[in-house]
Scaffold this active site. Structure first.
Site, PDB file in Angstrom:
ATOM      1  N   ASN A  15       0.849   6.541  -1.231  1.00  0.00           N
ATOM      2  CA  ASN A  15       2.142   6.988  -1.667  1.00  0.00           C
ATOM      3  C   ASN A  15       1.838   8.689  -2.153  1.00  0.00           C
ATOM      4  O   ASN A  15       1.471   8.594  -3.131  1.00  0.00           O
ATOM      5  CB  ASN A  15       2.539   5.947  -2.903  1.00  0.00           C
ATOM      6  N   LYS A  68       4.183  10.431  -2.798  1.00  0.00           N
ATOM      7  CA  LYS A  68       5.085  11.002  -4.135  1.00  0.00           C
ATOM      8  C   LYS A  68       5.764  12.281  -3.478  1.00  0.00           C
ATOM      9  O   LYS A  68       5.844  12.493  -2.306  1.00  0.00           O
ATOM     10  CB  LYS A  68       4.528  10.933  -5.373  1.00  0.00           C
ATOM     11  N   HIS A  79       9.451   1.303  -7.065  1.00  0.00           N
ATOM     12  CA  HIS A  79       8.695   1.934  -7.691  1.00  0.00           C
ATOM     13  C   HIS A  79       8.967   2.527  -9.133  1.00  0.00           C
ATOM     14  O   HIS A  79      10.336   2.607  -9.426  1.00  0.00           O
ATOM     15  CB  HIS A  79       8.084   3.237  -6.989  1.00  0.00           C
ATOM     16  N   GLU A 139       8.529   4.993 -10.891  1.00  0.00           N
ATOM     17  CA  GLU A 139       9.094   6.275 -11.211  1.00  0.00           C
ATOM     18  C   GLU A 139      10.814   6.124 -10.692  1.00  0.00           C
ATOM     19  O   GLU A 139      11.332   6.856 -11.384  1.00  0.00           O
ATOM     20  CB  GLU A 139       8.285   7.042 -10.556  1.00  0.00           C
ATOM     21  N   GLU A 156       1.792  -2.857 -10.043  1.00  0.00           N
ATOM     22  CA  GLU A 156       1.533  -1.456 -10.635  1.00  0.00           C
ATOM     23  C   GLU A 156       1.849  -1.295 -12.255  1.00  0.00           C
ATOM     24  O   GLU A 156       3.041  -1.019 -12.519  1.00  0.00           O
ATOM     25  CB  GLU A 156       2.335  -0.293 -10.056  1.00  0.00           C
ATOM     26  N   GLY A 198      -1.294   7.332 -12.508  1.00  0.00           N
ATOM     27  CA  GLY A 198      -1.384   8.583 -12.604  1.00  0.00           C
ATOM     28  C   GLY A 198      -2.131   8.879 -13.966  1.00  0.00           C
ATOM     29  O   GLY A 198      -2.073  10.017 -14.569  1.00  0.00           O
ATOM     30  N   SER A 235      -3.869   4.170 -10.578  1.00  0.00           N
ATOM     31  CA  SER A 235      -5.277   4.853 -10.873  1.00  0.00           C
ATOM     32  C   SER A 235      -6.446   4.203  -9.990  1.00  0.00           C
ATOM     33  O   SER A 235      -7.666   4.143 -10.305  1.00  0.00           O
ATOM     34  CB  SER A 235      -5.789   5.193 -12.284  1.00  0.00           C
TER      35      SER A 235
HETATM   36  P1  PGA Z   1      -1.770   6.649  -8.927  1.00  0.00           P
HETATM   37  O1  PGA Z   1      -0.414   6.225  -8.314  1.00  0.00           O
HETATM   38  O2  PGA Z   1      -2.754   6.215  -7.691  1.00  0.00           O
HETATM   39  O3  PGA Z   1      -1.735   8.326  -8.882  1.00  0.00           O
HETATM   40  O4  PGA Z   1      -1.921   6.068 -10.231  1.00  0.00           O
HETATM   41  C1  PGA Z   1      -0.028   4.993  -7.860  1.00  0.00           C
HETATM   42  C2  PGA Z   1       1.401   5.096  -7.607  1.00  0.00           C
HETATM   43  O5  PGA Z   1       2.172   5.404  -8.254  1.00  0.00           O
HETATM   44  O6  PGA Z   1       1.734   4.217  -6.550  1.00  0.00           O
END
Ligand code: PGA
Length: 253
Positions: free
Chosen positions: A9, A11, A99, A101, A170, A176, A208
């Site tokens: 992903n 982003k 997601h 976010e 998640e 992150g 992460s």
């Molecule tokens: P990350 O993000 O691996 O940077 O923690 C995962 C995600 O948001 O899908």
């Protein structure tokens, strides 16, 4: 056997130049080829602006393209939005929905996520439905309860069509932060999710994931792969995670 996947992903990252060099590295990677030979699917989810570029570069390879969200309606007066059929048209076969976010920044809550998942499946895309608790909910010991509610909201949509769907667990506090959930916590939540769904639905872990912890995460019960953010932006780190998937699931078919 449930499909195994490693999904990147990206982003809101990438230009035509950086995407070209990243995709060049991934498509020529021996590890990605090994994953394919082992039945492990690799998917790259760039931002909308790079979907055509990435789809063209991956055309004819075993690596699939996905988007990061879609609108629930097939077309219409929705300025700035992109429908699932438009994503299929540019070469996507997957789309992430729900997601955290998007839930936080764009108020895409359970009902909306369910409609997006349904729209994706109706357009022939595989939705990657994200679920996960916030830090406060985790600290209150409510992870399973929160995830159950989120899964219940999409379960009818996910089970309503013969098209495959994927769940990505998640924990919001792990995204992150460099602080992945423990193997114990992942096992607990994944086992609960698996109880709620048909057995062939892959349940990915995200939050992460790195080349360093992927092996341990993939060894947990009911984990079928990873949704990877930051570590999917560099060939070496993404490859490291795919290598871990090959190590765990990699018997050549
Ligand atoms: P990350 O993000 O691996 O940077 O923690 C995962 C995600 O948001 O899908």
């Amino acid at each position: 056997m449930t499909t195994k996947l490693v999904i990147g992903n990206w982003k809101m990252n990438g230009t035509k130049e950086s995407a070209s060099s990243l995709i060049d590295g991934i498509r020529s990677s021996a590890v990605c080829a090994q994953a394919h030979a082992s039945g492990i699917t690799t998917v790259c989810c760039p931002p909308f602006t790079l979907l055509s570029t990435v789809a063209a570069m991956l055309d004819g390879t075993a690596i699939a393209v996905g988007a990061q969200t879609c609108h629930a309606k097939p077309s219409g007066a929705f300025t700035g939005d992109i429908s699932a059929s438009m994503l299929a048209d540019v070469g996507c076969s997957y789309v992430i929905v729900g997601h955290s976010e998007r839930r936080k920044e764009h108020h895409e809550h359970d009902d909306m996520v369910s409609m997006q998942a349904l729209a994706a499946m109706q357009a022939g895309l595989i939705p990657v439905v994200c679920v996960g608790e916030t830090l406060a909910e985790y600290q209150q010991g409510r992870s399973v309860e929160v995830v159950r509610t989120q899964i219940n909201a999409v379960a009818a949509a996910v089970e309503s069509t013969p098209v495959a769907a994927i769940i990505a667990y998640e924990p919001v506090w792990a995204i992150g932060t460099g602080l992945a959930a423990t193997a114990e916590h992942i096992t607990l939540v994944h086992t609960e999710i698996a109880r709620m769904l048909p057995t062939d639905i892959p349940i990915l872990y995200g939050g992460s994931v790195t080349a360093g912890n992927a092996h341990e995460i993939f060894s947990c019960a009911c984990v079928s792969g990873a949704l990877v953010g930051g570590a999917s932006l560099r060939v070496t780190t993404f490859e490291g995670i795919i290598q871990a998937a090959c190590d765990i699931w990699g018997e050549i078919r």
